[in-house]
Design an enzyme around this catalytic site. Structure first.
Site, PDB file in Angstrom:
ATOM      1  N   ASN A 119       0.855  -1.197   0.000  1.00 22.55           N
ATOM      2  CA  ASN A 119       0.000   0.000   0.000  1.00 22.55           C
ATOM      3  C   ASN A 119       0.886   1.241   0.000  1.00 22.55           C
ATOM      4  O   ASN A 119       1.947   1.281   0.639  1.00 22.55           O
ATOM      5  CB  ASN A 119      -0.996  -0.003   1.167  1.00 22.55           C
ATOM      6  CG  ASN A 119      -0.348  -0.049   2.539  1.00 22.55           C
ATOM      7  OD1 ASN A 119       0.730  -0.612   2.715  1.00 22.55           O
ATOM      8  ND2 ASN A 119      -1.013   0.542   3.509  1.00 22.55           N
ATOM      9  N   ILE A 120       0.456   2.224  -0.746  1.00 13.78           N
ATOM     10  CA  ILE A 120       1.206   3.471  -0.885  1.00 13.78           C
ATOM     11  C   ILE A 120       0.237   4.617  -0.644  1.00 13.78           C
ATOM     12  O   ILE A 120      -0.680   4.835  -1.445  1.00 13.78           O
ATOM     13  CB  ILE A 120       1.846   3.588  -2.292  1.00 13.78           C
ATOM     14  CG1 ILE A 120       2.750   2.376  -2.566  1.00 13.78           C
ATOM     15  CG2 ILE A 120       2.619   4.895  -2.414  1.00 13.78           C
ATOM     16  CD1 ILE A 120       3.183   2.240  -4.014  1.00 13.78           C
ATOM     17  N   GLU A 121       0.427   5.294   0.477  1.00 11.32           N
ATOM     18  CA  GLU A 121      -0.472   6.384   0.842  1.00 11.32           C
ATOM     19  C   GLU A 121       0.065   7.709   0.327  1.00 11.32           C
ATOM     20  O   GLU A 121       1.208   7.799  -0.135  1.00 11.32           O
ATOM     21  CB  GLU A 121      -0.642   6.424   2.366  1.00 11.32           C
ATOM     22  CG  GLU A 121      -1.325   5.176   2.888  1.00 11.32           C
ATOM     23  CD  GLU A 121      -1.529   5.185   4.397  1.00 11.32           C
ATOM     24  OE1 GLU A 121      -0.907   6.020   5.102  1.00 11.32           O
ATOM     25  OE2 GLU A 121      -2.307   4.335   4.866  1.00 11.32           O
ATOM     26  N   CYS A 129     -10.328  -4.577   0.278  1.00 11.01           N
ATOM     27  CA  CYS A 129     -11.461  -3.652   0.302  1.00 11.01           C
ATOM     28  C   CYS A 129     -12.340  -3.909  -0.924  1.00 11.01           C
ATOM     29  O   CYS A 129     -11.989  -4.670  -1.828  1.00 11.01           O
ATOM     30  CB  CYS A 129     -10.963  -2.206   0.332  1.00 11.01           C
ATOM     31  SG  CYS A 129     -10.282  -1.633  -1.242  1.00 11.01           S
ATOM     32  N   GLU A 163      -3.149  -4.718  -2.881  1.00 11.28           N
ATOM     33  CA  GLU A 163      -3.729  -5.692  -3.811  1.00 11.28           C
ATOM     34  C   GLU A 163      -3.812  -5.113  -5.223  1.00 11.28           C
ATOM     35  O   GLU A 163      -3.434  -5.762  -6.199  1.00 11.28           O
ATOM     36  CB  GLU A 163      -5.135  -6.107  -3.348  1.00 11.28           C
ATOM     37  CG  GLU A 163      -5.166  -6.751  -1.973  1.00 11.28           C
ATOM     38  CD  GLU A 163      -5.401  -5.739  -0.845  1.00 11.28           C
ATOM     39  OE1 GLU A 163      -4.900  -4.599  -0.925  1.00 11.28           O
ATOM     40  OE2 GLU A 163      -6.095  -6.115   0.121  1.00 11.28           O
ATOM     41  N   CYS A 195     -10.659  -3.302  -4.322  1.00  5.27           N
ATOM     42  CA  CYS A 195      -9.710  -4.357  -4.691  1.00  5.27           C
ATOM     43  C   CYS A 195     -10.455  -5.642  -5.068  1.00  5.27           C
ATOM     44  O   CYS A 195     -10.051  -6.336  -6.008  1.00  5.27           O
ATOM     45  CB  CYS A 195      -8.719  -4.611  -3.564  1.00  5.27           C
ATOM     46  SG  CYS A 195      -7.547  -3.247  -3.368  1.00  5.27           S
ATOM     47  N   CYS A 231      -4.083   0.618  -2.683  1.00  4.17           N
ATOM     48  CA  CYS A 231      -3.969  -0.577  -1.849  1.00  4.17           C
ATOM     49  C   CYS A 231      -2.914  -1.519  -2.424  1.00  4.17           C
ATOM     50  O   CYS A 231      -2.636  -1.513  -3.632  1.00  4.17           O
ATOM     51  CB  CYS A 231      -5.295  -1.327  -1.806  1.00  4.17           C
ATOM     52  SG  CYS A 231      -6.669  -0.397  -1.118  1.00  4.17           S
TER      53      CYS A 231
END
Ligand code: ZN
Length: 128
Positions: free
Chosen positions: A42-44, A86, A55, A89, A53
């Site tokens: 995950n990369i915010e 989620c 996935e 995804c 996300c």
């Protein structure tokens, strides 16, 4: 790659999560039907809506490289409970592989296994 190896890889990839805002680290390892492996973390972003996300990061990398049929996705996080993909995804997984097996692990390695159909039984499809 065996399931144990996929799990080990997911744990390694977890270290690449960029999650300074939620502190929720997630990694995904995606296995194609012909044995290729793609990973995602995950990369915010400070602009939260731009975050991705783990996935979907893995699926998009696989599709970019010409792979669209997936048999298994291993997900791990730093949370106490194993987490599921989620809705976004799930929909992306459903687009390519509605039968995919989901293996999800908590931070201590406790695993749960599902089929996408169990957690996302009626995905969206354009039908005419
Ligand atoms: Zn997601």
């Amino acid at each position: 790659m065996k399931e144990r190896e996929l799990i080990e890889l997911a744990r390694k990839v977890l270290k690449n999560s960029y999650s300074p805002y939620s502190k929720v680290e997630v990694a995904a390892v995606l296995l194609t039907k012909d044995g290729k492996v793609f990973t995602g973390a995950n990369i915010e972003n400070a602009s939260y809506g731009l975050s991705i996300c783990a996935e979907r990061a893995a699926v998009f990398q696989a599709v970019t490289n010409g792979y669209r049929d997936f048999s298994k996705i291993v997900i791990c996080s730093n949370l106490i409970k194993p987490i599921l993909p989620c809705g976004a995804c799930c929909q992306v997984l459903f687009e390519f592989s509605p039968q995919i097996k989901i293996i999800t692990m908590n931070k201590n390695g406790i695993k749960e296994t599902f089929n996408l159909k169990e957690v996302f039984p009626r995905g969206f499809r354009l039908t005419k």
